[in-house]
Design a protein around this motif. Structure first.
Motif, PDB file in Angstrom:
ATOM      1  N   GLY A 190       0.803  -1.219   0.000  1.00  0.00           N
ATOM      2  CA  GLY A 190       0.000   0.000   0.000  1.00  0.00           C
ATOM      3  C   GLY A 190       0.838   1.273   0.000  1.00  0.00           C
ATOM      4  N   ALA A 191       1.947   1.265   0.758  1.00  0.00           N
ATOM      5  CA  ALA A 191       2.789   2.470   0.821  1.00  0.00           C
ATOM      6  C   ALA A 191       3.362   2.771  -0.568  1.00  0.00           C
ATOM      7  CB  ALA A 191       3.919   2.268   1.827  1.00  0.00           C
ATOM      8  N   ASN A 251      -0.917   8.638   7.219  1.00  0.00           N
ATOM      9  CA  ASN A 251      -1.936   8.104   6.297  1.00  0.00           C
ATOM     10  C   ASN A 251      -3.311   7.976   6.941  1.00  0.00           C
ATOM     11  OD1 ASN A 251      -1.471   5.907   7.942  1.00  0.00           O
ATOM     12  ND2 ASN A 251      -1.210   4.439   6.280  1.00  0.00           N
ATOM     13  N   HIS A 256       3.118   5.477   7.318  1.00  0.00           N
ATOM     14  CA  HIS A 256       2.092   4.524   6.873  1.00  0.00           C
ATOM     15  C   HIS A 256       1.793   3.479   7.951  1.00  0.00           C
ATOM     16  CE1 HIS A 256       2.041   5.775   2.617  1.00  0.00           C
ATOM     17  NE2 HIS A 256       3.348   5.904   2.729  1.00  0.00           N
ATOM     18  N   GLU A 286      -5.431  -1.645  11.572  1.00  0.00           N
ATOM     19  CA  GLU A 286      -4.901  -1.385  10.219  1.00  0.00           C
ATOM     20  C   GLU A 286      -4.546   0.106  10.134  1.00  0.00           C
ATOM     21  OE1 GLU A 286      -5.066  -3.776   7.346  1.00  0.00           O
ATOM     22  OE2 GLU A 286      -3.679  -2.245   6.651  1.00  0.00           O
ATOM     23  N   PRO A 287      -3.318   0.432   9.708  1.00  0.00           N
ATOM     24  CA  PRO A 287      -2.969   1.860   9.649  1.00  0.00           C
ATOM     25  C   PRO A 287      -3.928   2.664   8.762  1.00  0.00           C
ATOM     26  CG  PRO A 287      -1.002   0.507   9.483  1.00  0.00           C
ATOM     27  CD  PRO A 287      -2.162  -0.437   9.446  1.00  0.00           C
ATOM     28  N   PHE A 288      -4.233   2.146   7.572  1.00  0.00           N
ATOM     29  CA  PHE A 288      -5.257   2.786   6.745  1.00  0.00           C
ATOM     30  C   PHE A 288      -6.122   1.694   6.113  1.00  0.00           C
ATOM     31  CE2 PHE A 288      -6.853   4.387   2.657  1.00  0.00           C
ATOM     32  CZ  PHE A 288      -7.691   5.387   3.145  1.00  0.00           C
ATOM     33  N   GLY A 289      -5.574   0.998   5.110  1.00  0.00           N
ATOM     34  CA  GLY A 289      -6.336  -0.068   4.458  1.00  0.00           C
ATOM     35  C   GLY A 289      -6.782   0.336   3.062  1.00  0.00           C
ATOM     36  N   ARG A 290      -5.820   0.439   2.154  1.00  0.00           N
ATOM     37  CA  ARG A 290      -6.148   0.800   0.762  1.00  0.00           C
ATOM     38  C   ARG A 290      -7.166  -0.161   0.167  1.00  0.00           C
ATOM     39  NH1 ARG A 290      -3.210   4.177  -2.510  1.00  0.00           N
ATOM     40  NH2 ARG A 290      -3.950   3.081  -4.366  1.00  0.00           N
ATOM     41  N   TRP A 327      -0.839 -10.835  10.440  1.00  0.00           N
ATOM     42  CA  TRP A 327      -1.691  -9.760  10.983  1.00  0.00           C
ATOM     43  C   TRP A 327      -2.771  -9.307   9.996  1.00  0.00           C
ATOM     44  CZ3 TRP A 327      -2.243  -4.520   9.560  1.00  0.00           C
ATOM     45  CH2 TRP A 327      -1.302  -4.018   8.654  1.00  0.00           C
ATOM     46  N   LYS A 328      -2.679  -9.769   8.745  1.00  0.00           N
ATOM     47  CA  LYS A 328      -3.760  -9.464   7.802  1.00  0.00           C
ATOM     48  C   LYS A 328      -4.941 -10.430   7.997  1.00  0.00           C
ATOM     49  CE  LYS A 328      -2.013  -5.935   5.508  1.00  0.00           C
ATOM     50  NZ  LYS A 328      -2.657  -4.607   5.498  1.00  0.00           N
ATOM     51  N   ASN A 348      -5.182   8.060   1.893  1.00  0.00           N
ATOM     52  CA  ASN A 348      -4.888   7.557   0.536  1.00  0.00           C
ATOM     53  C   ASN A 348      -6.082   7.823  -0.382  1.00  0.00           C
ATOM     54  OD1 ASN A 348      -2.728   4.737   0.345  1.00  0.00           O
ATOM     55  ND2 ASN A 348      -2.748   6.200   2.026  1.00  0.00           N
ATOM     56  N   ARG A 366      -1.681  -8.787   0.906  1.00  0.00           N
ATOM     57  CA  ARG A 366      -0.585  -9.736   1.097  1.00  0.00           C
ATOM     58  C   ARG A 366      -0.934 -10.745   2.189  1.00  0.00           C
ATOM     59  NH1 ARG A 366       2.746  -6.991   5.225  1.00  0.00           N
ATOM     60  NH2 ARG A 366       1.915  -4.883   5.405  1.00  0.00           N
TER      61      ARG A 366
HETATM   62  C1  GLC Z   1       0.705   0.585   4.905  1.00  0.00           C
HETATM   63  C2  GLC Z   1      -0.436   0.130   5.812  1.00  0.00           C
HETATM   64  C3  GLC Z   1      -1.780   0.150   5.128  1.00  0.00           C
HETATM   65  C4  GLC Z   1      -1.980   1.421   4.332  1.00  0.00           C
HETATM   66  C5  GLC Z   1      -0.813   1.658   3.405  1.00  0.00           C
HETATM   67  C6  GLC Z   1      -0.951   2.948   2.589  1.00  0.00           C
HETATM   68  O1  GLC Z   1       1.162  -0.407   4.089  1.00  0.00           O
HETATM   69  O2  GLC Z   1      -0.192  -1.164   6.345  1.00  0.00           O
HETATM   70  O3  GLC Z   1      -2.816   0.023   6.083  1.00  0.00           O
HETATM   71  O4  GLC Z   1      -3.183   1.365   3.610  1.00  0.00           O
HETATM   72  O5  GLC Z   1       0.369   1.745   4.129  1.00  0.00           O
HETATM   73  O6  GLC Z   1      -0.910   4.096   3.391  1.00  0.00           O
END
Ligand code: GLC
Ligand code: UDP
Length: 420
Positions: free
Chosen positions: A51-52, A189, A159, A328-332, A253-254, A213, A249
């Motif tokens: 995602g990053a 993010n 991220h 989850e930090p964000f979750g694209r 933790w996913k 994002n 992936r």
């Molecule tokens: C990281 C986080 C994911 C997020 C992504 C984009 O990979 O694990 O949750 O969506 O960054 O910011």
């Protein structure tokens, strides 16, 4: 550099504030023309597509002034960037790539020569640029440690949620120190990621703005995509069944194992896992296969591997699951699922709660709760009109709040501000 503070952490940018370019009184074109004069070296530790990296791609591709991406590992990310016309350089050190965030202890001492070489390589590359934009944890550490050498303004795109569930004490200590003494600006993010850093480094809340994002809605609209039956045929997926999809992936933790447990509880459900182990989680992949055998669900489960055409794969399923066991930090993948017009059931923790509104634009379940997940799948399956309503609202919300255009305007504005 951040001032230490013990202040409480009110929201800086409420969810939705990052809505669209018009909200900021300027068009995309105006924003681009005004902002992109600074040259930027983007640094990312990964050659893999996570995602990053997907969030860096449009930024590096459309940055109007001189820019380059420096990767600390080679892989498909390089090819993608090059295809977009982005200049890419590599500074790889196997001993550094092998350091994992969850095993960072004194073992990193063995990698010290490699670390020093990479610190110097980043500093050397940074010489010709105004700004050093660090996109991942290792890029942060290696880029920020070299500040005495390069003396560039540092932006860190955060991220991650910097909690002890995700990172060990040493990594957290290093990040705390670098945030205070070497990083000039952080962009998080999500509110969840921002708050975790504020708590760790005791920086002022205003010092950690949030930019969610965004996704390319056109790409996900796939106007010419064949219907669901044809897509399933094309992808070798079972037709005429209720099919859930989990995209991302394969990593503990996913929570793919949580989805397998839910699969076992709903006799005629089928599940496709799209994604692969990007960072060496082969043991986990093996454990998923043996779990499937143990539960007797192999014939209702498809491992699709890593796929490039996510919009089409998402459109081929009836419901999209997100099952992360940690916040989850964000979750694209969630905003992608929403953009693909499919109902999303997601684990309610971290940045996810900034995206999904329960029963309004999706369905939230407690993380790790197999019963709640299985119930949610059963509810949406039994009530297709409810699932459609959620998916339609999700489509509206993603257009309003999570478009790539809004993301780029915000990111570019913040990068430009660093130079003012
Ligand atoms: C990281 C986080 C994911 C997020 C992504 C984009 O990979 O694990 O949750 O969506 O960054 O910011
Ligand atoms: N992805 C992909 N192909 C796959 C699996 C995942 O292109 O087979 C992409 C997905 O579309 C998303 C990204 O990988 O853009 C995963 O990002 P997310 O932020 O959801 O999770 P991360 O792995 O970065 O924590």
């Amino acid at each position: 550099m951040f001032k230490e503070t013990t202040q409480a952490t009110p929201p800086i940018l409420a969810p939705g504030m990052l809505a669209n370019a018009e909200a900021y009184g300027e068009t995309l074109g105006q924003a681009h023309a005004r902002q992109e004069t600074a040259s930027v070296l983007f640094v990312d530790q990964s050659g893999q597509l996570g995602g990053a990296e997907f969030s860096l791609m449009p930024l590096a591709a459309t940055w109007g002034a001189r820019r380059e991406v420096l990767l600390l590992s080679d892989g498909p990310f390089r090819t993608r960037l090059e295809a977009l016309g982005v200049p890419v350089s590599l500074a790889c050190e196997a001993s550094v790539s092998d350091i994992r965030k969850d095993t960072l202890r004194l073992s990193w001492l063995g990698a010290l020569p490699g670390i020093l070489r990479q610190v110097r390589a980043i500093a050397r590359h940074a010489e010709g640029y105004d700004i050093l934009f660090l996109n991942t944890q290792k890029a942060l550490v290696l880029g920020a440690l070299g500040k005495p050498l390069h003396r560039k303004r540092i932006i860190w795109h955060l991220h991650d949620i910097m909690s002890s569930e995700h990172f060990g004490p040493l990594q957290r200590l290093i990040v705390r120190w670098l945030t205070r003494y070497a990083v000039d600006h952080v962009i998080a993010n999500s509110r969840a990621s921002a708050d975790s850093l504020i708590a760790l480094a005791h920086c002022a809340p205003d010092d950690v703005p949030v930019v969610h994002n965004g996704v390319d809605l056109e790409e996900f609209r796939c106007k010419d995509a064949p219907d669901m039956a044809a897509l399933r045929q094309q992808f070798g997926l079972p037709e005429n069944v209720y099919l859930a999809g989990l995209f991302g992936r394969l990593a503990p933790w996913k929570g793919q194992h949580i989805a397998l447990e839910a699969l076992a509880r709903i006799p005629d459900l089928h599940l496709v896992l799209v994604g692969s182990a990007l960072f060496g989680e082969q043991e986990y992949v093996k454990s998923l296969h043996s779990q499937a055998a143990r539960l007797g669900v192999q014939d209702r489960l498809t491992f699709a591997g890593f796929r490039d055409d996510m919009p089409a794969w998402m459109k081929a399923v009836d419901v999209i699951l997100h099952t992360s066991t940690e916040p989850e930090p964000f979750g694209r993948v969630i905003i992608e699922g929403m953009a693909a017009g499919r109902p999303v059931i997601a684990a309610a923790a971290g940045g996810v709660t900034e995206i999904v509104r329960h029963r309004t634009n999706g369905w939230l379940v407690p993380p790790r709760d197999v019963t709640a997940l299985a119930d949610a799948i059963a509810i949406l399956r039994a009530a297709p009109e409810l699932a459609d309503r959620l998916a339609n609202q999700a489509l509206d919300d993603v257009a309003q709040r999570f478009s790539v255009e809004a993301y780029l305007v915000q990111m570019k504005k913040m990068i430009a501000n660093v130079c003012e």
